[in-house]
Design a protein around this motif. Structure first.
Motif, PDB file in Angstrom:
ATOM      1  N   GLN A 120      64.940 -39.325 -12.802  1.00  0.00           N
ATOM      2  CA  GLN A 120      65.672 -39.913 -11.685  1.00  0.00           C
ATOM      3  C   GLN A 120      67.092 -39.366 -11.629  1.00  0.00           C
ATOM      4  O   GLN A 120      67.626 -39.098 -10.547  1.00  0.00           O
ATOM      5  CB  GLN A 120      65.712 -41.434 -11.821  1.00  0.00           C
ATOM      6  CG  GLN A 120      64.380 -42.126 -11.617  1.00  0.00           C
ATOM      7  CD  GLN A 120      64.495 -43.633 -11.778  1.00  0.00           C
ATOM      8  OE1 GLN A 120      65.398 -44.143 -12.444  1.00  0.00           O
ATOM      9  NE2 GLN A 120      63.578 -44.359 -11.168  1.00  0.00           N
ATOM     10  N   GLN A 121      67.699 -39.200 -12.780  1.00  0.00           N
ATOM     11  CA  GLN A 121      69.055 -38.663 -12.825  1.00  0.00           C
ATOM     12  C   GLN A 121      69.101 -37.254 -12.240  1.00  0.00           C
ATOM     13  O   GLN A 121      70.015 -36.916 -11.479  1.00  0.00           O
ATOM     14  CB  GLN A 121      69.560 -38.656 -14.269  1.00  0.00           C
ATOM     15  CG  GLN A 121      69.724 -40.034 -14.883  1.00  0.00           C
ATOM     16  CD  GLN A 121      70.026 -39.979 -16.366  1.00  0.00           C
ATOM     17  OE1 GLN A 121      70.428 -38.939 -16.896  1.00  0.00           O
ATOM     18  NE2 GLN A 121      69.837 -41.089 -17.062  1.00  0.00           N
ATOM     19  N   VAL A 122      68.104 -36.437 -12.578  1.00  0.00           N
ATOM     20  CA  VAL A 122      68.063 -35.066 -12.058  1.00  0.00           C
ATOM     21  C   VAL A 122      68.005 -35.078 -10.534  1.00  0.00           C
ATOM     22  O   VAL A 122      68.783 -34.399  -9.853  1.00  0.00           O
ATOM     23  CB  VAL A 122      66.847 -34.303 -12.626  1.00  0.00           C
ATOM     24  CG1 VAL A 122      66.735 -32.921 -11.976  1.00  0.00           C
ATOM     25  CG2 VAL A 122      66.961 -34.161 -14.133  1.00  0.00           C
ATOM     26  N   VAL A 123      67.075 -35.855  -9.989  1.00  0.00           N
ATOM     27  CA  VAL A 123      66.920 -35.914  -8.535  1.00  0.00           C
ATOM     28  C   VAL A 123      68.187 -36.460  -7.884  1.00  0.00           C
ATOM     29  O   VAL A 123      68.647 -35.951  -6.854  1.00  0.00           O
ATOM     30  CB  VAL A 123      65.700 -36.777  -8.155  1.00  0.00           C
ATOM     31  CG1 VAL A 123      65.616 -36.951  -6.639  1.00  0.00           C
ATOM     32  CG2 VAL A 123      64.417 -36.145  -8.677  1.00  0.00           C
ATOM     33  N   ALA A 124      68.765 -37.486  -8.481  1.00  0.00           N
ATOM     34  CA  ALA A 124      69.978 -38.079  -7.910  1.00  0.00           C
ATOM     35  C   ALA A 124      71.111 -37.064  -7.858  1.00  0.00           C
ATOM     36  O   ALA A 124      71.812 -36.951  -6.842  1.00  0.00           O
ATOM     37  CB  ALA A 124      70.393 -39.302  -8.720  1.00  0.00           C
ATOM     38  N   TYR A 125      71.307 -36.312  -8.934  1.00  0.00           N
ATOM     39  CA  TYR A 125      72.387 -35.321  -8.940  1.00  0.00           C
ATOM     40  C   TYR A 125      72.140 -34.227  -7.893  1.00  0.00           C
ATOM     41  O   TYR A 125      73.084 -33.755  -7.243  1.00  0.00           O
ATOM     42  CB  TYR A 125      72.532 -34.702 -10.329  1.00  0.00           C
ATOM     43  CG  TYR A 125      73.318 -35.556 -11.297  1.00  0.00           C
ATOM     44  CD1 TYR A 125      74.619 -35.967 -10.999  1.00  0.00           C
ATOM     45  CD2 TYR A 125      72.771 -35.956 -12.516  1.00  0.00           C
ATOM     46  CE1 TYR A 125      75.348 -36.753 -11.880  1.00  0.00           C
ATOM     47  CE2 TYR A 125      73.500 -36.742 -13.403  1.00  0.00           C
ATOM     48  CZ  TYR A 125      74.783 -37.137 -13.079  1.00  0.00           C
ATOM     49  OH  TYR A 125      75.505 -37.916 -13.950  1.00  0.00           O
ATOM     50  N   LEU A 171      78.918 -27.840  -7.183  1.00  0.00           N
ATOM     51  CA  LEU A 171      78.398 -27.099  -8.329  1.00  0.00           C
ATOM     52  C   LEU A 171      78.395 -27.946  -9.602  1.00  0.00           C
ATOM     53  O   LEU A 171      77.500 -27.807 -10.444  1.00  0.00           O
ATOM     54  CB  LEU A 171      79.224 -25.831  -8.539  1.00  0.00           C
ATOM     55  CG  LEU A 171      79.072 -24.780  -7.434  1.00  0.00           C
ATOM     56  CD1 LEU A 171      80.126 -23.689  -7.583  1.00  0.00           C
ATOM     57  CD2 LEU A 171      77.671 -24.170  -7.460  1.00  0.00           C
ATOM     58  N   ALA A 172      79.366 -28.825  -9.733  1.00  0.00           N
ATOM     59  CA  ALA A 172      79.409 -29.686 -10.921  1.00  0.00           C
ATOM     60  C   ALA A 172      78.191 -30.604 -10.967  1.00  0.00           C
ATOM     61  O   ALA A 172      77.577 -30.789 -12.032  1.00  0.00           O
ATOM     62  CB  ALA A 172      80.694 -30.506 -10.924  1.00  0.00           C
ATOM     63  N   TYR A 173      77.826 -31.172  -9.825  1.00  0.00           N
ATOM     64  CA  TYR A 173      76.648 -32.043  -9.800  1.00  0.00           C
ATOM     65  C   TYR A 173      75.369 -31.242 -10.036  1.00  0.00           C
ATOM     66  O   TYR A 173      74.437 -31.719 -10.696  1.00  0.00           O
ATOM     67  CB  TYR A 173      76.572 -32.794  -8.471  1.00  0.00           C
ATOM     68  CG  TYR A 173      77.582 -33.914  -8.363  1.00  0.00           C
ATOM     69  CD1 TYR A 173      77.582 -34.961  -9.279  1.00  0.00           C
ATOM     70  CD2 TYR A 173      78.542 -33.928  -7.348  1.00  0.00           C
ATOM     71  CE1 TYR A 173      78.506 -35.991  -9.191  1.00  0.00           C
ATOM     72  CE2 TYR A 173      79.468 -34.954  -7.258  1.00  0.00           C
ATOM     73  CZ  TYR A 173      79.446 -35.978  -8.183  1.00  0.00           C
ATOM     74  OH  TYR A 173      80.364 -36.997  -8.103  1.00  0.00           O
ATOM     75  N   LEU A 174      75.311 -30.036  -9.511  1.00  0.00           N
ATOM     76  CA  LEU A 174      74.131 -29.204  -9.750  1.00  0.00           C
ATOM     77  C   LEU A 174      74.029 -28.806 -11.221  1.00  0.00           C
ATOM     78  O   LEU A 174      72.922 -28.719 -11.772  1.00  0.00           O
ATOM     79  CB  LEU A 174      74.176 -27.961  -8.858  1.00  0.00           C
ATOM     80  CG  LEU A 174      73.940 -28.233  -7.367  1.00  0.00           C
ATOM     81  CD1 LEU A 174      74.201 -26.979  -6.545  1.00  0.00           C
ATOM     82  CD2 LEU A 174      72.514 -28.737  -7.129  1.00  0.00           C
ATOM     83  N   ARG A 175      75.151 -28.590 -11.870  1.00  0.00           N
ATOM     84  CA  ARG A 175      75.112 -28.299 -13.308  1.00  0.00           C
ATOM     85  C   ARG A 175      74.590 -29.495 -14.091  1.00  0.00           C
ATOM     86  O   ARG A 175      73.814 -29.338 -15.044  1.00  0.00           O
ATOM     87  CB  ARG A 175      76.508 -27.897 -13.803  1.00  0.00           C
ATOM     88  CG  ARG A 175      76.903 -26.471 -13.465  1.00  0.00           C
ATOM     89  CD  ARG A 175      78.118 -26.030 -14.263  1.00  0.00           C
ATOM     90  NE  ARG A 175      79.305 -26.792 -13.899  1.00  0.00           N
ATOM     91  CZ  ARG A 175      80.153 -26.445 -12.938  1.00  0.00           C
ATOM     92  NH1 ARG A 175      79.937 -25.339 -12.226  1.00  0.00           N
ATOM     93  NH2 ARG A 175      81.215 -27.180 -12.675  1.00  0.00           N
ATOM     94  N   GLU A 176      75.012 -30.695 -13.689  1.00  0.00           N
ATOM     95  CA  GLU A 176      74.500 -31.896 -14.351  1.00  0.00           C
ATOM     96  C   GLU A 176      72.989 -32.011 -14.161  1.00  0.00           C
ATOM     97  O   GLU A 176      72.258 -32.394 -15.083  1.00  0.00           O
ATOM     98  CB  GLU A 176      75.196 -33.142 -13.798  1.00  0.00           C
ATOM     99  CG  GLU A 176      76.616 -33.328 -14.273  1.00  0.00           C
ATOM    100  CD  GLU A 176      76.695 -33.516 -15.778  1.00  0.00           C
ATOM    101  OE1 GLU A 176      75.849 -34.233 -16.341  1.00  0.00           O
ATOM    102  OE2 GLU A 176      77.601 -32.930 -16.393  1.00  0.00           O
ATOM    103  N   ALA A 177      72.522 -31.685 -12.963  1.00  0.00           N
ATOM    104  CA  ALA A 177      71.083 -31.738 -12.702  1.00  0.00           C
ATOM    105  C   ALA A 177      70.341 -30.725 -13.572  1.00  0.00           C
ATOM    106  O   ALA A 177      69.316 -31.049 -14.193  1.00  0.00           O
ATOM    107  CB  ALA A 177      70.809 -31.470 -11.224  1.00  0.00           C
ATOM    108  N   ARG A 178      70.846 -29.507 -13.627  1.00  0.00           N
ATOM    109  CA  ARG A 178      70.167 -28.464 -14.403  1.00  0.00           C
ATOM    110  C   ARG A 178      70.174 -28.789 -15.893  1.00  0.00           C
ATOM    111  O   ARG A 178      69.216 -28.484 -16.610  1.00  0.00           O
ATOM    112  CB  ARG A 178      70.837 -27.113 -14.161  1.00  0.00           C
ATOM    113  CG  ARG A 178      70.646 -26.577 -12.754  1.00  0.00           C
ATOM    114  CD  ARG A 178      70.963 -25.111 -12.660  1.00  0.00           C
ATOM    115  NE  ARG A 178      69.995 -24.321 -13.408  1.00  0.00           N
ATOM    116  CZ  ARG A 178      70.046 -22.995 -13.511  1.00  0.00           C
ATOM    117  NH1 ARG A 178      71.026 -22.329 -12.932  1.00  0.00           N
ATOM    118  NH2 ARG A 178      69.143 -22.341 -14.191  1.00  0.00           N
ATOM    119  N   ARG A 179      71.230 -29.412 -16.352  1.00  0.00           N
ATOM    120  CA  ARG A 179      71.330 -29.748 -17.774  1.00  0.00           C
ATOM    121  C   ARG A 179      70.234 -30.724 -18.188  1.00  0.00           C
ATOM    122  O   ARG A 179      69.803 -30.738 -19.343  1.00  0.00           O
ATOM    123  CB  ARG A 179      72.713 -30.348 -18.054  1.00  0.00           C
ATOM    124  CG  ARG A 179      73.054 -30.516 -19.512  1.00  0.00           C
ATOM    125  CD  ARG A 179      74.533 -30.772 -19.682  1.00  0.00           C
ATOM    126  NE  ARG A 179      74.949 -32.027 -19.086  1.00  0.00           N
ATOM    127  CZ  ARG A 179      74.875 -33.210 -19.709  1.00  0.00           C
ATOM    128  NH1 ARG A 179      74.372 -33.277 -20.927  1.00  0.00           N
ATOM    129  NH2 ARG A 179      75.297 -34.306 -19.124  1.00  0.00           N
TER     130      ARG A 179
END
Length: 281
Positions: A144-149, A168-176
């Motif tokens: 859920q966190q990945v999709v939300a980010y 880009l910061a939110y996309l990095r959080e998603a990829r992490r």
């Protein structure tokens, strides 16, 4: 004895039967609050499996106590699951009011963003998603966190005022967090779109280097796995397919230009690419 206590008692909103029995009003009030809390907890528990029942319980609470914001939020979330995004958005709007942090749990904010997207309200969606940004890590499930980010980044990407660094910061959080989720490719494509929107071609190509299956992005079209603003997926597909399938890429660029984002920074991306092709590059 001073007459004031008698006068105050006469003006009390308590029922007459309670005026002569100190403590009875408080006890009945506590019982009422306890019942409402139980009904609210039941409605919350039924959201996923029985949203219609959750909506009925929340509506009953609101009929008794229209000021009960928590019940309105639960009803809004139930309405979204029943396909009533307009009603959901109206009920979830209090989450954006000043001082609403007490009821602004991340799942409710997420539902607010999705309701706004369903109503084609990109600016409203961005407000919900911005509020969700600092709370997304509190969602109970890593997927859920990945999709939300990703949705937060996409909502910001669709607004002219958002800084590319935030996207880009939110996309990095998603990829992490995205290992094994099947969403890494979408993160890479959206990162490339964000970079190209700023004219940063080399960074965009670097992001695309992590995209193994560009055509696989089409599976996000139905919006079930990830909710994206209109035009964002076309931008991702246009950029991802530009080298391997230029004709299909051109179709997505045209779709992007015709989307509600047509006057935003993503349309500038489409126009820039069209200009590059006319120039023979």
């Amino acid at each position: 004895m001073s007459p004031r206590p008698v006068a105050w008692a006469a003006q009390s909103p308590r029922p007459a039967a309670c005026l002569g029995a100190p403590g009875l009003w408080e006890a009945s009030r506590q019982a009422l609050v306890a019942r409402r809390c139980r009904d609210l907890a039941r409605a919350q528990a039924l959201l996923l499996k029985a949203p219609a029942r959750a909506k009925d319980l929340a509506s009953g609470l609101l009929a008794e106590a229209p000021e009960l914001t928590e019940a309105r939020i639960v009803r809004g979330r139930a309405r979204l699951r029943l396909g009533d995004s307009k009603g959901a958005l109206a009920d979830l709007a209090p989450l954006l009011e000043v001082g609403a942090t007490g009821v602004a749990d991340p799942a409710a904010l997420w539902d607010g963003g999705r309701a706004a997207l369903a109503q084609k309200d990109a600016l409203g969606a961005a407000r919900f998603y911005r509020a969700l940004g600092s709370r997304a890590a509190l969602l109970p499930d890593r997927s859920q966190q990945v999709v939300a980010y990703i949705e937060i980044a996409s909502a910001l990407l669709a607004t002219d005022s958002a800084a590319v660094d935030d996207v880009l910061a939110y996309l990095r959080e998603a990829r992490r967090r995205s290992s094994g989720s099947g969403l890494s490719g979408l993160c890479a494509a959206l990162s490339a779109v964000a970079w190209l929107g700023e004219g940063r071609d080399s960074e965009a190509q670097g992001a695309l280097g992590d995209l193994a299956d560009p055509t696989g992005l089409a599976r996000f079209r139905d919006g079930k796995a990830v909710a994206l603003p209109d035009g964002v997926l076309d931008a991702a597909l246009a950029v991802a397919l530009e080298r391997s399938q230029p004709e299909l890429s051109a179709q997505h660029y045209r779709a992007l230009a015709q989307s509600p984002l047509g006057k935003g920074k993503l349309a500038k991306l489409a126009a820039r690419q069209a200009g590059a092709k006319r120039g023979g590059r």
